[in-house]
Design a protein around this motif. Structure first.
Motif, PDB file in Angstrom:
ATOM      1  N   THR A 106       0.810  -1.221   0.000  1.00 58.24           N
ATOM      2  CA  THR A 106       0.000   0.000   0.000  1.00 58.24           C
ATOM      3  C   THR A 106       0.846   1.274   0.000  1.00 58.24           C
ATOM      4  OG1 THR A 106      -0.162   0.146   2.425  1.00 58.24           O
ATOM      5  CG2 THR A 106      -1.790  -1.234   1.296  1.00 58.24           C
ATOM      6  N   SER A 107       2.159   1.131   0.129  1.00 61.17           N
ATOM      7  CA  SER A 107       3.018   2.314   0.117  1.00 61.17           C
ATOM      8  C   SER A 107       3.102   2.861  -1.314  1.00 61.17           C
ATOM      9  CB  SER A 107       4.412   1.975   0.654  1.00 61.17           C
ATOM     10  OG  SER A 107       5.044   0.985  -0.141  1.00 61.17           O
ATOM     11  N   PRO A 108       3.517   4.120  -1.472  1.00 59.09           N
ATOM     12  CA  PRO A 108       3.476   4.766  -2.789  1.00 59.09           C
ATOM     13  C   PRO A 108       4.276   4.010  -3.851  1.00 59.09           C
ATOM     14  CG  PRO A 108       3.854   6.391  -1.069  1.00 59.09           C
ATOM     15  CD  PRO A 108       3.954   5.053  -0.414  1.00 59.09           C
ATOM     16  N   LYS A 109       3.754   4.059  -5.087  1.00 65.08           N
ATOM     17  CA  LYS A 109       4.457   3.453  -6.203  1.00 65.08           C
ATOM     18  C   LYS A 109       5.660   4.309  -6.595  1.00 65.08           C
ATOM     19  CE  LYS A 109       0.890   0.721  -8.518  1.00 65.08           C
ATOM     20  NZ  LYS A 109       0.156   0.494  -9.782  1.00 65.08           N
ATOM     21  N   VAL A 110       6.760   3.621  -6.893  1.00 64.67           N
ATOM     22  CA  VAL A 110       7.972   4.315  -7.306  1.00 64.67           C
ATOM     23  C   VAL A 110       8.522   3.646  -8.564  1.00 64.67           C
ATOM     24  CG1 VAL A 110       8.607   5.084  -4.988  1.00 64.67           C
ATOM     25  CG2 VAL A 110       9.426   2.867  -5.822  1.00 64.67           C
ATOM     26  N   ILE A 111       9.393   4.378  -9.229  1.00 62.06           N
ATOM     27  CA  ILE A 111      10.100   3.843 -10.394  1.00 62.06           C
ATOM     28  C   ILE A 111      11.571   3.728 -10.047  1.00 62.06           C
ATOM     29  CG2 ILE A 111      10.825   4.329 -12.761  1.00 62.06           C
ATOM     30  CD1 ILE A 111       8.162   5.738 -13.156  1.00 62.06           C
ATOM     31  N   GLN A 112      12.137   2.566 -10.330  1.00 63.01           N
ATOM     32  CA  GLN A 112      13.569   2.347 -10.197  1.00 63.01           C
ATOM     33  C   GLN A 112      14.154   2.259 -11.605  1.00 63.01           C
ATOM     34  OE1 GLN A 112      13.109  -0.250  -6.043  1.00 63.01           O
ATOM     35  NE2 GLN A 112      14.328  -1.086  -7.723  1.00 63.01           N
ATOM     36  N   LEU A 113      15.146   3.097 -11.878  1.00 66.46           N
ATOM     37  CA  LEU A 113      15.788   3.123 -13.193  1.00 66.46           C
ATOM     38  C   LEU A 113      16.952   2.140 -13.169  1.00 66.46           C
ATOM     39  CD1 LEU A 113      15.812   6.982 -13.820  1.00 66.46           C
ATOM     40  CD2 LEU A 113      14.020   5.314 -14.346  1.00 66.46           C
ATOM     41  N   GLU A 114      16.811   1.037 -13.887  1.00 63.47           N
ATOM     42  CA  GLU A 114      17.773  -0.055 -13.794  1.00 63.47           C
ATOM     43  C   GLU A 114      18.299  -0.443 -15.169  1.00 63.47           C
ATOM     44  OE1 GLU A 114      15.990  -3.313 -11.722  1.00 63.47           O
ATOM     45  OE2 GLU A 114      15.359  -2.090 -10.016  1.00 63.47           O
ATOM     46  N   THR A 115      19.430  -1.128 -15.144  1.00 65.98           N
ATOM     47  CA  THR A 115      19.984  -1.751 -16.348  1.00 65.98           C
ATOM     48  C   THR A 115      20.511  -3.131 -15.971  1.00 65.98           C
ATOM     49  OG1 THR A 115      22.168  -0.760 -15.993  1.00 65.98           O
ATOM     50  CG2 THR A 115      20.633   0.432 -17.431  1.00 65.98           C
ATOM     51  N   ALA A 116      20.632  -3.985 -16.970  1.00 68.16           N
ATOM     52  CA  ALA A 116      21.189  -5.328 -16.768  1.00 68.16           C
ATOM     53  C   ALA A 116      22.591  -5.383 -17.355  1.00 68.16           C
ATOM     54  CB  ALA A 116      20.297  -6.369 -17.443  1.00 68.16           C
ATOM     55  N   MET A 117      23.522  -5.954 -16.611  1.00 64.68           N
ATOM     56  CA  MET A 117      24.904  -5.962 -17.104  1.00 64.68           C
ATOM     57  C   MET A 117      25.024  -6.764 -18.398  1.00 64.68           C
ATOM     58  SD  MET A 117      27.117  -8.467 -14.613  1.00 64.68           S
ATOM     59  CE  MET A 117      26.851 -10.249 -14.518  1.00 64.68           C
TER      60      MET A 117
END
Length: 457
Positions: free
Chosen positions: A327-338
Motif C-alpha cells: 500500500t506504500s506509494p508506487k515508485v520507479i527504479q531506473l535499472e539496467t542489466a549488465m
C-alpha cells in the motif's frame, strides 16, 4: 523531462557522496524515463539465437589457457539481500553445505584455482551499501585472499527511487534508507570506473574479467573459457545454456534484425501480450546465465569514448517504496542489466556452456537441491552433479519460502538421487534421513492426496 525532479535527485546524490560517473549515468536514464522510454523489445524486431559456439567443441591449448587465466580477475555480484527468502543481509552469507557459506565456497574455488594455475586470480565483490560491512567482516577470516595493490570489493552505486507520477525523488521518513535503490547489476561498469578499481586492475596487469552472480556456485574460475575468450579477441562474451521448461522466466539473447547485433531481452523488456514468445523454450532455445567475460582494456576505451555512459537499455522497474508494504506509494527504479552490454560492443559474442556453470539459488527449492545428495562437494569448493538429470523440487511456499521456516523444517536434506520430482504440499518436518524415489508427493494432510503420482511413504 522534469528539470526540477532531476535537479532534486542529483542534489540528493551529491549530498550522499555519489561520484560523477554515477550521477551522469543516472541523469541519462532519467532523461530516457521522462521521455517515455520503456525499454520494451517487441518480438518482431528480433530473431532467435539458435546456433551459438559450443564450449564442448573448443580446443584451447594449455599455454593459452594458463596465460589467459593469469590475467583474469573474478568479480562476484554481491549486492542482493535475498529478501524473497526472508534474509536481511548478503545472501552469500547463507550456509550451503556442511556449515560453509557461499562466501566460503567461492574463496575455496579461488584458492584451489590459484594453486592449480599458478595465477594471482584476484577476487572482487561488488557490494551494495546493505551488504558491504557484513561481507568484509566475514572475509577477514581469509587474510591471504587479497592480491597486493587491489581491494577485495568495490561499492555498487545507489540512486533515488522516483515517485511514479512526478519522477521526483521519493521521501519516506519512516525509513529513509528505502528512498534509495541500486541501479541494477548493469551498474557494475559504472562502479568499476567510478571507484578507480578498473584502473587499478589494468595497472596490476589484468586484462580479462569473469563476472557472475555471487549465488551461482557453478561459475568458478575456468582456464579453458579464459583461453577461448582471449583467443577470440572479442570485447565481450556471454555464457548461455540450453533452455528447459524450468528456464522460461530467464532472459535470453536474440539477434536484432535492424543491424544483426546480439542483444539481451529480459522479462521486463517483453511486451505483456508477447510473453508466450518469451517463455517458448523452443523458439528461444538458449537462456542467459548472467556469466560474462569482459576485455577490461576495451571496456575502458568504451567508457572513455562515451563519457562513462555505455547506453545500456533502460529497465523501467515499478515497485512500492517499501517492498514489504504493497500500500506504500508506487515508485520507479531506473535499472539496467549488465548482460545488456552485449549490444554495446561490436564483435561481442556468446558461447554455450555446460549446465554445471549455472547453479543459482533464488529460492529454497534450489537451496535444498544443493544441500542434497544430487551434488557432491569437493575440497576445491565446487559442487558436482551426481545424477544425469536434476529432480524438480517444489516446496509449499506457505511453510518453506522463508529461510528460517525452511531450516526449521528441513533439518536433514532428503536423498534425492532416485527422485524425478519432490513435491511437498503441506507442513512437513524432515528431521531424519528420507530417501525419495520417483515422483514423490508429501501431501497436505488437510487435503486429498494428488492423483496420478506416487505418494511418499
Amino acid at each position: 523531462m522534469s528539470e526540477s525532479g532531476l535537479a532534486a535527485a542529483v542534489a540528493k546524490m551529491r549530498a550522499a557522496g555519489a561520484n560523477d560517473p554515477a550521477i551522469d549515468v543516472f541523469s541519462h536514464y532519467y532523461g530516457e524515463a521522462s521521455s517515455g522510454a520503456t525499454g520494451l523489445i517487441p518480438e518482431d524486431t528480433i530473431a532467435p539465437l539458435t546456433d551459438p559456439p559450443q564450449l564442448s567443441a573448443v580446443d584451447v591449448d594449455e599455454r593459452t589457457a594458463r596465460e589467459a587465466i593469469a590475467r583474469t580477475v573474478i568479480i562476484k555480484l554481491n549486492g542482493g539481500l535475498g529478501t524473497s527468502m526472508g534474509l536481511d543481509r548478503a545472501k552469500t552469507l547463507l550456509p550451503v553445505r556442511e556449515g560453509l557459506t557461499f562466501l566460503d565456497l567461492i574463496v575455496r574455488q579461488i584458492t584451489a584455482a590459484r594453486e592449480a594455475y599458478e595465477a594471482p586470480l584476484p577476487l572482487l565483490f561488488m557490494n551494495s551499501f546493505r551488504t558491504r560491512q557484513d561481507t568484509l567482516d566475514y572475509l577477514e577470516r581469509y587474510p591471504d585472499l587479497p592480491v597486493a595493490g587491489l581491494p577485495v570489493d568495490f561499492l555498487q552505486n545507489a540512486e533515488p527511487k522516483l515517485t511514479a507520477d512526478t519522477l521526483d525523488p521519493v521521501e519516506w521518513p519512516a525509513d529513509p534508507t528505502l528512498e534509495w535503490c541500486p541501479p541494477g547489476h548493469g551498474d557494475v561498469y559504472t562502479a568499476l570506473v567510478g571507484s578507480g578499481v578498473l584502473d587499478a586492475l589494468l595497472a596490476a596487469g589484468m586484462k580479462y574479467a569473469s563476472i557472475a552472480n555471487g549465488d551461482n556456485l557453478g561459475a568458478g574460475p575456468d582456464a579453458q573459457l579464459a583461453g577461448w575468450f582471449a583467443a577470440s579477441g572479442a570485447p565481450y562474451a556471454a555464457e548461455i545454456c540450453p533452455r528447459t521448461v524450468n528456464d522460461r522466466k530467464g532472459g535470453h539473447l536474440a539477434i536484432r534484425k535492424s543491424d544483426g547485433q546480439l542483444i539481451l531481452r529480459d522479462t521486463a523488456q517483453t511486451p505483456s501480450d508477447e510473453m508466450d514468445y518469451f517463455t517458448d523454450e523452443h523458439r528461444h532455445p538458449y537462456f542467459h546465465t548472467n556469466n560474462l567475460w569482459i576485455d577490461l582494456e576495451q571496456l575502458k576505451s568504451a567508457l572513455q569514448s562515451r563519457g562513462a555512459v555505455l547506453g545500456l537499455p533502460l529497465i523501467h522497474n515499478v515497485k512500492t517504496v517499501d517492498p514489504a508494504d504493497s500500500t506504500s506509494p508506487k515508485v520507479i527504479q531506473l535499472e539496467t542489466a549488465m548482460g545488456a552490454a552485449i549490444e554495446v560492443f561490436p564483435g561481442a559474442t556468446a558461447i554455450a556452456v555446460p549446465r554445471a556453470r549455472f547453479q543459482p539459488v533464488k529460492t529454497t527449492n534450489e537451496l535444498l537441491l544443493l544441500r542434497s545428495d544430487v551434488f557432491d562437494l569437493g575440497e576445491d569448493g565446487r559442487l558436482t552433479q551426481t545424477v544425469d538429470e536434476l529432480p524438480r523440487v517444489d516446496l509449499d511456499g506457505r511453510y518453506y519460502k522463508l529461510i528460517d521456516d525452511f531450516q526449521n523444517r528441513v533439518e536433514v536434506a532428503p536423498s534425492l538421487r532416485a527422485a524425478r520430482s519432490f513435491v511437498v504440499a503441506g507442513d512437513w518436518t524432515f528431521d531424519r534421513p528420507v530417501a525419495v524415489e520417483g515422483e514423490a508427493v508429501f501431501p497436505d494432510l488437510g487435503r486429498p492426496a494428488l492423483a496420478g503420482v506416487d505418494e511418499a511413504r
